[in-house]
Design a protein around this motif. Structure first.
Motif, PDB file in Angstrom:
ATOM      1  N   THR A 157       1.471   6.205  -7.227  1.00  0.00           N
ATOM      2  CA  THR A 157       0.366   7.068  -7.646  1.00  0.00           C
ATOM      3  C   THR A 157       0.826   8.524  -7.679  1.00  0.00           C
ATOM      4  O   THR A 157       0.559   9.249  -8.646  1.00  0.00           O
ATOM      5  CB  THR A 157      -0.842   6.901  -6.706  1.00  0.00           C
ATOM      6  OG1 THR A 157      -1.275   5.534  -6.768  1.00  0.00           O
ATOM      7  CG2 THR A 157      -1.983   7.815  -7.079  1.00  0.00           C
ATOM      8  N   GLN A 158       1.532   8.925  -6.653  1.00  0.00           N
ATOM      9  CA  GLN A 158       2.044  10.291  -6.598  1.00  0.00           C
ATOM     10  C   GLN A 158       3.032  10.534  -7.746  1.00  0.00           C
ATOM     11  O   GLN A 158       2.961  11.567  -8.433  1.00  0.00           O
ATOM     12  CB  GLN A 158       2.734  10.525  -5.251  1.00  0.00           C
ATOM     13  CG  GLN A 158       3.158  11.944  -5.011  1.00  0.00           C
ATOM     14  CD  GLN A 158       3.756  12.110  -3.614  1.00  0.00           C
ATOM     15  OE1 GLN A 158       4.081  11.145  -2.937  1.00  0.00           O
ATOM     16  NE2 GLN A 158       3.901  13.354  -3.196  1.00  0.00           N
ATOM     17  N   GLU A 161       0.834  -1.205   0.000  1.00  0.00           N
ATOM     18  CA  GLU A 161       0.000   0.000   0.000  1.00  0.00           C
ATOM     19  C   GLU A 161       0.871   1.258   0.000  1.00  0.00           C
ATOM     20  O   GLU A 161       0.567   2.219  -0.720  1.00  0.00           O
ATOM     21  CB  GLU A 161      -0.939  -0.008   1.206  1.00  0.00           C
ATOM     22  CG  GLU A 161      -2.042  -1.053   1.102  1.00  0.00           C
ATOM     23  CD  GLU A 161      -2.832  -1.238   2.387  1.00  0.00           C
ATOM     24  OE1 GLU A 161      -2.474  -0.635   3.430  1.00  0.00           O
ATOM     25  OE2 GLU A 161      -3.804  -2.016   2.358  1.00  0.00           O
ATOM     26  N   ASN A 220       3.173   9.004 -10.627  1.00  0.00           N
ATOM     27  CA  ASN A 220       2.432   9.040 -11.899  1.00  0.00           C
ATOM     28  C   ASN A 220       1.696  10.360 -12.092  1.00  0.00           C
ATOM     29  O   ASN A 220       1.611  10.865 -13.217  1.00  0.00           O
ATOM     30  CB  ASN A 220       1.471   7.853 -11.994  1.00  0.00           C
ATOM     31  CG  ASN A 220       2.216   6.544 -12.173  1.00  0.00           C
ATOM     32  OD1 ASN A 220       3.336   6.504 -12.670  1.00  0.00           O
ATOM     33  ND2 ASN A 220       1.591   5.458 -11.745  1.00  0.00           N
ATOM     34  N   ARG A 221       1.171  10.925 -11.009  1.00  0.00           N
ATOM     35  CA  ARG A 221       0.519  12.238 -11.108  1.00  0.00           C
ATOM     36  C   ARG A 221       1.517  13.307 -11.525  1.00  0.00           C
ATOM     37  O   ARG A 221       1.236  14.145 -12.384  1.00  0.00           O
ATOM     38  CB  ARG A 221      -0.123  12.618  -9.778  1.00  0.00           C
ATOM     39  CG  ARG A 221      -1.431  11.952  -9.523  1.00  0.00           C
ATOM     40  CD  ARG A 221      -2.123  12.585  -8.319  1.00  0.00           C
ATOM     41  NE  ARG A 221      -3.022  11.614  -7.737  1.00  0.00           N
ATOM     42  CZ  ARG A 221      -3.151  11.358  -6.445  1.00  0.00           C
ATOM     43  NH1 ARG A 221      -2.449  12.041  -5.566  1.00  0.00           N
ATOM     44  NH2 ARG A 221      -3.987  10.450  -6.016  1.00  0.00           N
ATOM     45  N   GLN A 235       2.321   1.707  -3.378  1.00  0.00           N
ATOM     46  CA  GLN A 235       1.299   2.144  -4.321  1.00  0.00           C
ATOM     47  C   GLN A 235       1.013   3.637  -4.175  1.00  0.00           C
ATOM     48  O   GLN A 235       0.809   4.332  -5.175  1.00  0.00           O
ATOM     49  CB  GLN A 235       0.011   1.329  -4.145  1.00  0.00           C
ATOM     50  CG  GLN A 235      -0.979   1.524  -5.261  1.00  0.00           C
ATOM     51  CD  GLN A 235      -0.386   1.209  -6.626  1.00  0.00           C
ATOM     52  OE1 GLN A 235       0.240   0.185  -6.834  1.00  0.00           O
ATOM     53  NE2 GLN A 235      -0.565   2.121  -7.575  1.00  0.00           N
ATOM     54  N   VAL A 236       1.018   4.140  -2.952  1.00  0.00           N
ATOM     55  CA  VAL A 236       0.815   5.576  -2.729  1.00  0.00           C
ATOM     56  C   VAL A 236       1.920   6.368  -3.425  1.00  0.00           C
ATOM     57  O   VAL A 236       1.656   7.365  -4.113  1.00  0.00           O
ATOM     58  CB  VAL A 236       0.766   5.900  -1.215  1.00  0.00           C
ATOM     59  CG1 VAL A 236       0.898   7.396  -0.952  1.00  0.00           C
ATOM     60  CG2 VAL A 236      -0.522   5.366  -0.600  1.00  0.00           C
TER      61      VAL A 236
END
Length: 162
Positions: free
Chosen positions: A51-52, A44, A54-55, A47-48
């Motif tokens: 995600t950050q 997790e 990728n943003r 993944q955070v």
């Protein structure tokens, strides 16, 4: 401890040793559960970060498109924003790599614990399954030749079978 669980030989174990191994197996089961929870938590966290990352990457791509179409006045502000995004991406990459390594290590540890638990549980299961050949409880405690000698029988304090 894990090696002791795996090396445990139910064929020659006394009832006390079997009982102790059952207790140790329960403890190992708790460790397996905690290790598997740690793996989930590590995934997790990774993944955070992904995600950050990728943003930020998506924002950098949009800024790149804007930079190509910008006039000189806009270009300075956009290049400043791009530099901040690149810095952030460069900061995140080693953190992501570290988290992925931690994920792999946690997965490996949890898998080792799970394997040791499964092996020990199978050994204990064989002891308690009278229908399973080659175990101490096979044939109502008789040896494989059917001579009536007990195999894996509990021993009393004087060394004789119960």
């Amino acid at each position: 401890f894990t090696q002791a669980v795996v090396a445990f030989d139910p064929e020659t174990a006394s009832a006390a040793q079997i009982s102790l191994m059952e207790e140790e197996l329960d403890k190992l089961g708790v460790r397996v559960g905690k290790a598997e929870q740690a793996v989930k938590k590590d995934h997790e966290e990774t993944q955070v970060l992904l995600t950050q990352y990728n943003r930020y990457m998506s924002a950098a791509e949009r800024l790149e498109t804007q930079l190509q179409q910008a006039d000189d006045n806009e270009r300075v502000a956009l290049e400043g924003s791009m530099a901040k995004l690149v810095d952030e991406l460069e900061r995140l990459q080693p953190e992501i790599d570290r988290e992925k390594q931690e994920d792999a290590e946690a997965e490996s540890f949890a898998a080792e614990l799970r394997q040791a638990y499964d092996e020990a549980a199978e050994k204990l299961k064989k002891i308690k399954d009278p229908a399973h050949p080659g175990t101490a409880s096979h044939g109502a405690g008789q040896d494989s030749e059917g001579t009536g000698r007990r195999t894996g029988a509990k021993r009393t304090g004087n060394g004789r079978p119960e």
